[in-house]
Design a protein around this motif. Structure first.
Motif, short mmCIF file in Angstrom:
data_model
loop_
_atom_site.label_atom_id
_atom_site.label_comp_id
_atom_site.label_asym_id
_atom_site.label_seq_id
_atom_site.Cartn_x
_atom_site.Cartn_y
_atom_site.Cartn_z
N LYS A 476 0.82 -1.21 0.00
CA LYS A 476 0.00 0.00 0.00
C LYS A 476 0.86 1.26 0.00
CE LYS A 476 -3.77 2.34 2.42
NZ LYS A 476 -4.74 2.27 3.53
N GLN A 477 1.85 1.31 0.87
CA GLN A 477 2.70 2.50 0.98
C GLN A 477 3.42 2.78 -0.33
OE1 GLN A 477 5.61 2.26 4.13
NE2 GLN A 477 6.85 3.92 3.27
N TYR A 479 2.58 1.83 -3.36
CA TYR A 479 1.67 2.23 -4.44
C TYR A 479 1.37 3.72 -4.37
CZ TYR A 479 -1.59 1.23 -8.19
OH TYR A 479 -2.19 1.18 -9.42
N ASN A 480 1.14 4.21 -3.17
CA ASN A 480 0.84 5.63 -3.00
C ASN A 480 2.04 6.49 -3.38
OD1 ASN A 480 -1.76 5.07 -2.12
ND2 ASN A 480 -1.16 4.97 0.03
N GLU A 481 3.23 6.00 -3.09
CA GLU A 481 4.45 6.77 -3.36
C GLU A 481 4.79 6.81 -4.85
OE1 GLU A 481 6.80 5.78 0.86
OE2 GLU A 481 7.35 4.75 -1.00
N LYS A 483 2.67 5.85 -7.57
CA LYS A 483 1.56 5.86 -8.51
C LYS A 483 1.71 6.94 -9.58
CE LYS A 483 -2.36 7.52 -7.02
NZ LYS A 483 -3.64 7.65 -6.29
N PRO A 490 -5.51 4.37 -10.15
CA PRO A 490 -5.73 4.05 -8.74
C PRO A 490 -5.77 2.54 -8.55
CG PRO A 490 -7.19 5.81 -9.44
CD PRO A 490 -6.53 5.31 -10.68
N SER A 491 -5.28 2.06 -7.41
CA SER A 491 -5.19 0.61 -7.20
C SER A 491 -6.55 -0.07 -7.31
CB SER A 491 -4.55 0.31 -5.85
OG SER A 491 -5.29 0.88 -4.79
#
Length: 533
Positions: A476-477, A479-481, A483, A490-491
């Motif tokens: 998760k971390q 992906y946000n960093e 993307k 968006p995932s």
């Protein structure tokens, strides 16, 4: 006790050096029938030198610069972590574009890469789409015969072999999918083996996860065709080994061990499964009194007293069945044609013939699932517990993950919050009943769904996940960093959102039986069942 090699290795005069890699520890790799059968086929060539590589391999006879070709067997989406670990252990760059002619050609195969290779395609020079036994030695021969050519020249030659996908000769367009470098539509046909021979364990090992067990593949694929099931749709048509060949392999295995395992997505679908059981019981009664038999999941509506008797006499106290959904309504919709009455008949047959318990595989989050469908699991467990008081039940739950090449590849996946709430309800109610329950991680299933329907743009993300520790938090971390820099959607676009039937999906370039048009019709038929209920 040293490993027992069950095939003849010829004297070696190697013209080509091969590393066959499995992206997990050796104990798991040595238990993988698909991986080990490829090792066997390659090792039986006098002009090939083959070495097995695992994540815990520390000593090798070959150095990376001496290896001509390196293959990976990929069975699960999360295997990319093991692939990166092995490449890192040998200082091999992760991406094909970063490896020059001094590195081995690296290929991959297995169900994950056949279903949707795109999230991983930049890590491989080429990928086998389908059953590797059709072409594995042909691939090696092409590389051997063109050893003096450059990497790109070798890949050009390999691209003309049926079933070989060379990602560097294509590009990805989010609107058009995988296309040639000229922008033309690109397609590749999945290879399918006729299963003329039973695939069996080539090496018996105490170090294997299934210690000293002789595994026989008797079925490939599943004729049931549940709407969510990749194992069924990826392996159509279902294929069954000939009874006489199965008996021959049972006899061969019993020369070396008393442990036999029968493998297949649905082994009781074999048209002569009861005859297989009869023969195993005969061998046990005649001359192998300590014969042990293990099997993969049974089909609940085809369990007979003979099947259960065979399992019990051969040391099994528990077995597994899959019911997938809690209500008859939902089982019908997903094409799991199994009624509650049949489930009870199965349990009665199991108990009456000596089994002590059953593990029951099930799934939550199916398309159209309601709270009533979830409550149906509780009602079912309560009734089973009441009627079979001394019988042991364990319900093992996973969450629905949309898989490519299945009718439900288009479906929406429920949110993490909704699925976790369903799990909490089930855990609470099953605890009241005193029935054992095991549940998968909803968050891990979410990232599995993302990889299942992902595209080529995920490559740098996967590398970053690995470098950030490869744990759940890293997914998760990271992906946000990353993307924005990787131009990722968006995932939820991959993991959750419903797909339109007209969408071009990342794996549409892979042509399998029955084909996308048929999957759409099947999807519409299954949902039409819901509308009629």
């Amino acid at each position: 006790m040293s490993d027992i090699i069950l095939y003849d290795i010829p004297s070696k005069n190697p013209e080509i050096n091969i590393w066959m890699a499995f992206p997990a520890m050796a104990s798991f790799g040595m238990s993988s029938l698909g991986y080990m059968s490829i090792v066997k086929r390659l090792d039986m060539h006098s002009d090939y030198y083959v070495e097995k590589i695992f994540t815990d391999t520390t000593n090798t006879k070959l150095r990376p610069q001496d290896v001509d070709v390196m293959g990976f067997s990929v069975s699960f989406e999360i295997d990319f972590l093991g692939i990166f670990k092995i490449l890192e252990n040998f200082n091999i760059p992760f991406k094909s574009s970063q490896r020059d002619d001094s590195y081995p050609l690296i290929f991959g195969g297995g169900p994950v890469l056949t279903a949707n290779p795109e999230p991983y395609c930049e890590f491989f020079d080429f990928i086998i789409i389908g059953d590797a036994e059709e072409i594995d030695t042909k691939i090696i021969d092409v590389i051997k015969e063109n050893k003096d050519l450059t990497k790109n020249q070798k890949l050009e030659k390999l691209s003309h072999v049926k079933g070989i996908y060379v990602p560097s000769l294509t590009k990805y367009d989010p609107k058009k999918g995988v296309v040639t470098l000229n922008g033309e539509p690109y397609f590749i046909e999945k290879l399918s083996s006729p299963l003329c021979e039973c695939i069996t364990t080539p090496v018996l090992s105490e170090k294997s996860f299934f210690s000293n067990t002789y595994v026989i593949e008797i079925v490939r694929g599943c004729p049931q065709r549940c709407g969510f099931c990749l194992a069924s749709y990826l392996n159509l048509p279902s294929r069954f080994c000939d009874l006489n060949k199965i008996i021959e392999k049972i006899d061969e295995g019993l020369k070396y061990t008393n442990k036999i395992a029968l493998l297949g997505a649905l082994i009781t679908a074999h048209p002569e499964f009861e005859k297989i059981c009869e023969y195993i019981l005969k061998r046990k009664h005649d001359d192998v009194s300590d014969l042990e038999l293990s099997v993969s999941s049974l089909r609940a509506d085809s369990i007979s007293p003979l099947i259960i008797k065979t399992l019990v006499e051969c040391g099994q106290k528990h077995s597994t069945i899959a019911i997938e959904a809690g209500s008859d309504r939902l089982r019908k919709l997903i094409n799991k044609n199994l009624t509650e009455k049949q489930i009870f008949e199965t349990v009665k047959t199991a108990q009456d013939n000596g089994l002590k318990g059953l593990k029951i595989y099930a799934m939550i989050g199916h398309p159209t699932e309601t709270q009533e469908d979830i409550e149906a699991f509780v009602h079912l467990a309560k009734k089973l517990k009441s009627e079979f008081k001394t019988f042991e039940f364990t319900f093992s739950f996973a969450t629905f993950v949309p898989k490519s090449h299945t009718p439900f590849q288009f479906c929406e996946r429920e949110s993490i919050k909704k699925l976790e709430n369903k799990y909490e309800y089930l855990k609470k109610e099953f605890h009241k009943l005193g029935v054992k329950i095991r549940t998968s991680s909803v968050k891990w299933d979410y990232w599995q769904a993302l990889l299942s329907r992902g595209d080529r743009r995920l490559a740098d993300y996967l590398i970053a996940v690995y470098k950030n520790g490869g744990n759940l938090g890293a997914f998760k971390q990271t992906y946000n960093e990353i993307k924005k820099s990787c131009n990722l959607s968006p995932s939820d676009f991959y993991a959750i959102e419903k797909k339109d039937l007209t969408d071009i999906l990342p794996w549409d370039f892979i042509k399998i039986v029955p084909g996308k048009d048929t999957l759409i019709k099947e999807y519409q038929r299954l949902l039409a069942n819901y509308n009629r209920m």
